[in-house]
Structures are given as C-alpha cells and as structure tokens.
Design an enzyme around this catalytic site. Structure first.
Site, mmCIF file in Angstrom:
data_model
loop_
_atom_site.group_PDB
_atom_site.id
_atom_site.type_symbol
_atom_site.label_atom_id
_atom_site.label_comp_id
_atom_site.label_asym_id
_atom_site.label_seq_id
_atom_site.Cartn_x
_atom_site.Cartn_y
_atom_site.Cartn_z
ATOM 1 N N GLU A 1 96.164 29.569 37.982
ATOM 2 C CA GLU A 1 94.692 28.886 37.682
ATOM 3 C C GLU A 1 94.328 28.078 38.869
ATOM 4 O OE1 GLU A 1 94.639 26.912 34.076
ATOM 5 O OE2 GLU A 1 94.897 28.747 32.922
ATOM 6 N N ASP B 1 95.231 34.055 36.376
ATOM 7 C CA ASP B 1 94.074 33.119 36.407
ATOM 8 C C ASP B 1 93.249 33.570 35.383
ATOM 9 O OD1 ASP B 1 92.215 31.194 36.895
ATOM 10 O OD2 ASP B 1 92.474 31.489 39.133
ATOM 11 N N GLU C 1 97.040 37.118 29.153
ATOM 12 C CA GLU C 1 96.886 36.198 28.046
ATOM 13 C C GLU C 1 95.646 36.618 26.946
ATOM 14 O OE1 GLU C 1 96.859 32.274 29.548
ATOM 15 O OE2 GLU C 1 98.339 32.547 30.885
HETATM 16 C C1 XIL Z 1 97.925 27.308 26.136
HETATM 17 C C2 XIL Z 1 98.640 27.018 25.039
HETATM 18 O O1 XIL Z 1 98.457 28.189 24.403
HETATM 19 C C3 XIL Z 1 98.393 25.676 24.077
HETATM 20 O O2 XIL Z 1 99.377 26.002 22.955
HETATM 21 C C4 XIL Z 1 98.476 24.704 25.035
HETATM 22 O O3 XIL Z 1 98.152 23.564 24.220
HETATM 23 C C5 XIL Z 1 97.632 24.771 26.392
HETATM 24 O O4 XIL Z 1 98.218 26.125 27.021
HETATM 25 N N1 XIL Z 1 96.016 29.485 30.297
HETATM 26 C C6 XIL Z 1 97.409 29.488 30.463
HETATM 27 C C7 XIL Z 1 98.285 29.278 29.209
HETATM 28 O O5 XIL Z 1 97.872 30.033 31.622
HETATM 29 O O6 XIL Z 1 99.371 28.586 29.482
HETATM 30 C C8 XIL Z 1 97.476 28.303 28.169
HETATM 31 O O7 XIL Z 1 98.367 28.060 26.988
HETATM 32 C C9 XIL Z 1 96.029 28.848 28.046
HETATM 33 C C10 XIL Z 1 95.406 29.126 29.127
#
Ligand code: XIL
Length: 465
Positions: A245, A300, A371
């Site tokens: 990111e 990202d 994700e």
């Molecule tokens: C998130 C987790 O799922 C949560 O439990 C935590 O509180 C915050 O982070 N982008 C990412 C992940 O790369 O690591 C993030 O995960 C979500 C957004």
C-alpha cells in the site's frame, strides 16, 4: 361469505378478460419446475417452427437460443429462491410459457462442499485464505475449513512489522514461527505479509516520518530489518509482500510521476518519507538477497482505480528496468508479482478490474488476487454509515463475485493465486458488510456468492469447449 362472493363478482370481469387474452394470444402454460442455482436444463416447446426464447429476468434464469436454461440467481436472499418466466415465441406469434423456480442448495456447510482448491486447480494453483493463531495447534493447522478448501495461507496480522520487530534490532518471531511451521506441517504454502507498510508498524519505524534520522541511516535500518526478517524465514515463504500500500487513493492522475506521489502525510510510508522513491528498489533488492527462493510482490488495494493502477504499473516497470540494467546476467524480474488486494464493494466495476489486469499484463509479472472480499453494500453505506446490508446489496455482491471470477479465470494464465480475506462473514475484518462467500460459525454455510463463484467456473469451462 357475502364478502367473498362480492369479491369474486368484482374480480370476475378481470378473470374473464385474462382468459380471453390468453386464448386469443395463444399463450400456453407449460408448468413449473425448480432448479438449483448453477444447474442447467433444456426446455422443449411444442410450438412449430423456429422458436425465440426470452426470460422475464435473465438474472434469475437465463435462456439461450436453443432453450437451454441456467438457474442463475435468487430474489429472496434469506431462503435463496427466485422465479422467472421463460417464454417461447413461435414465428406465428403463439407463445408458450414456463415458470422456473430457482433455489440454492441452501445452508450447506462449507465442510461438505468439494474443496475449492481442487475445483480451481487447473486455473489457480494457489487458492488461499488467512490464518490466525486460533487456527493452529502444536502440530499443524487445526481449522478444518482451511484444511479442506485452501492450500496457501497468509497471516492476517501476525507477520506485520509491529508484531515482528517491536524495537529496532530486536525481533519477536515466536507467533509467526508457530503459524508458518503449522501451515507448512499441514501442507500449505505461506505468504509473508508484509515487510514495509505505513500501518501496523512499530514506533521506531513510524517515528522516521518526522525524526532527524539521516536518509543514509534510515536506509541501513530498512535493509537490516528486511534482511533479518527474510533470512529468518528463508526457505519457508513462497511469496513476500515486500511493500504494501505505498500509494494513496488520490491526489494524482494517471500521468503523474510515481516517484512523487507515494504516501507522505502523517500516516505516510516512513521509508518513502525518509529515503525517497529509491526505497522501493533497495527494499526488493535486500529481500532478493536474503531469500532468493522467495517470489517478491508489491501489494495494494483499489487497483481497479485507473490512476492508482497506473502508478503501480509505472513503478514496477521502472524498478524492474533498473534491475535488468544493473544485473544483466539475471533472468528473473526483481518485482515478480503484483498483489491486487481486491477489498471490493458493490460499486467496484468488473470492467475496471479487467482493464487493470490488461495493464499489468504488459509488465510480464504474475498477479495474485491477494485479499479478496466484497462488501454487500457500497463503500459509503459501509463506512461511515455502518448500514445493515439490504437484500439487493447481498444479491449484487453475489453477482459481482461471479463476474470477478469470470475475469480472474479469463486471466488465469497470469493469475497464480486467489486468496480470500477471511473464512466466513462473522470472522471478517469487515463483518458488518457481509463480504465473504460463507457465513455462520460452528456451521459455516455457503452463501449465494459461493454458488456464483462456482457457476463462473462452470461457465468458464463451458466457454473453453
Ligand atoms: C487487516 C486485518 O484483517 C485486520 O484484522 C487488522 O485489524 C487490520 O488489517 N490490507 C492489508 C491487510 O494488507 O493486512 C489488512 O488486514 C487489510 C487491508
């Protein structure tokens, strides 16, 4: 009784008109049938000559020119049922109608469904989800849902910088080691998530944004951090998300210079703010040296946005070009992959996702959907309003899942992995938005979105024949 008779009398002219209408237009009703969502059937019309087929709602039941129908959707989310009328029209204008009810195999526990990693294996060799300490035991992964459906795991939080290095030069690998070893013990590949980020970082990294550490010293700290972490896990990590990111969501256009627009506010990326854009090349190089066996990714979100995707594209292109120049004998790229997080909502257009995939294709890198989750509502409804998703939103999200998967499958030659960010809604970091394809708890049921994903797979297979 009187009332009833009266109602009947009032309705009589209407009923008669309907009857006359049906007879005069030649509509013939051919009964009802019920299909499970995703299933197909063939309708046979008794009308003569060429038939034209239409559906009263293509989203519920689609029909092709030969009368093949596919149960595609539902109108009632709770019970997962829908209904559409398919009409056959003959050349002479006579019609015949079929009422098709749809039902999803409601309330099936994900433990009873065929493993998704097998269903998708011809297209995505890696099919993943996240892992937390609650999912493992002393000799492996204990979460049956993970074991059944997935073959690659990403730690949801336990391999983030704040967990791994509470203070500069000191490391706490115990939880991460337990997760990684349990995953490997149970036959999973492991994604290292993540080395450099602006969030979930320890104070010693965050304070680089504003303190007077020299850029040279900061670069040394960064290389030491990467080298220590990556060497520690060397040989155990399939892919590292080296940088996460680095670009903000706005404040630039598609023709901006990527080197100038990375996150630089009070929550910005400290390494960028201190070292400048060269931190990207240096970070990937340090990771490569520490574990040449690991695949190195940039990761990202919101990459459906054109300008952001462009910045990522340009960065990867330039960093890889520099590596090629300085390492002429090397056949590998330095940044070998891009992770498209894909934290979507009902406004994320499939067409934009497709465009980004074609843009990234030019780079010759691998792609992971890293994700994936899709809110059953728009971003505005989710945050800050925290609305409860409406049925229409749930249906939209399910349909979007199907459309995204069609696009992922079309690009399966470059997409090596699809990872969901959560097993079922109740455990999701965005649980109020109901973003996953399973719901429940002790029993984790397949939502319509699951059937849409599988339907996309079937449709893709058929399109190849
Ligand atoms: C998130 C987790 O799922 C949560 O439990 C935590 O509180 C915050 O982070 N982008 C990412 C992940 O790369 O690591 C993030 O995960 C979500 C957004």
């Amino acid at each position: 009784m009187k009332k009833l008779q009266f109602r009947f009398l009032v309705l009589l002219p209407f009923l008669l008109t309907m009857l006359v209408f049906c007879v005069s237009t030649g509509t013939q009703k051919s009964g009802q049938r019920t299909l499970t969502i995703g299933a197909m059937d063939k309708l046979a019309s008794t009308l003569p000559g060429n038939i034209t087929w239409t559906s009263s709602d293509e989203d519920i039941v689609s029909v092709n020119e030969e009368g093949y129908i596919t149960a595609a959707g539902f109108t009632d989310f709770q019970s997962g049922t829908g209904s559409a009328v398919i009409t056959a029209t003959a050349e002479n204008g006579r019609t015949q109608s079929f009422t098709i009810n749809t039902t999803m195999t409601a309330l099936v526990d994900m433990l009873e469904l065929p493993p998704m990693k097998d269903q998708f294996k011809d297209y995505f060799p890696l099919f993943g989800n996240i892992v937390n300490p609650r999912d493992i035991g002393s000799s492996g992964v204990t979460n049956e849902r993970l074991l059944r459906h997935y073959n690659v795991l990403t730690a949801e939080n336990d391999m983030k910088p704040d967990k791994l290095s509470p203070s500069r030069g000191s490391y706490n690998f115990s939880t991460a080691d337990r997760l990684v070893n349990a995953a490997i013990e149970s036959g999973f590949q492991v994604i290292g998530h993540t080395l450099l980020w602006h969030s979930q970082i320890p104070q010693w990294q965050a304070s680089l944004r504003t303190n007077d550490t020299s850029p040279e010293l900061a670069l040394q700290y960064m290389k030491d951090f990467i080298t220590s972490v990556v060497s520690h896990f060397r040989g155990r990590i399939h892919t590292w998300d080296v940088i996460n990111e680095a670009f903000p969501d706005g404040g630039y256009t598609a023709s901006s210079n990527w080197r100038e627009v990375m996150r630089q506010d009070r929550n910005g990326n400290p390494w960028y703010m201190k070292i400048g854009a060269d931190f990207v090349y240096e970070a990937f190089l340090a990771a490569r040296l520490a574990d040449p066996g690991a695949i190195l990714y940039y990761n990202d979100f919101n990459l459906d946005q054109r300008a952001k995707a462009r910045m990522v594209h340009d960065m990867v292109r330039d960093v890889n070009a520099r590596y090629r120049q300085t390492h002429p004998a090397e056949t590998r790229l330095l940044i070998e992959g891009i992770g498209m997080q894909s934290h979507h909502n009902t406004n994320v257009s499939p067409a934009n996702v497709r465009n980004t995939l074609s843009l990234f294709r030019e780079l010759g890198v691998r792609i992971s959907i890293s994700e994936l989750d899709v809110l059953s509502q728009t971003w505005g409804q989710y945050s800050p309003r925290r609305e409860t998703p409406a049925i229409s939103g749930k249906i939209q999200a399910a349909n979007l899942y199907g459309q995204y998967f069609r696009i992922f499958l079309e690009n399966a030659d470059i997409i090596e992995r699809v990872t969901f960010w959560g097993i079922y809604d109740e455990h999701s970091w965005r649980r109020t938005g109901l973003p996953l394809i399973f719901e429940g708890g002790a029993v984790s049921r397949a939502k319509p979105a699951y059937y849409k994903v599988i339907e996309a797979l079937e449709q893709h297979r058929q399109s190849l024949n």
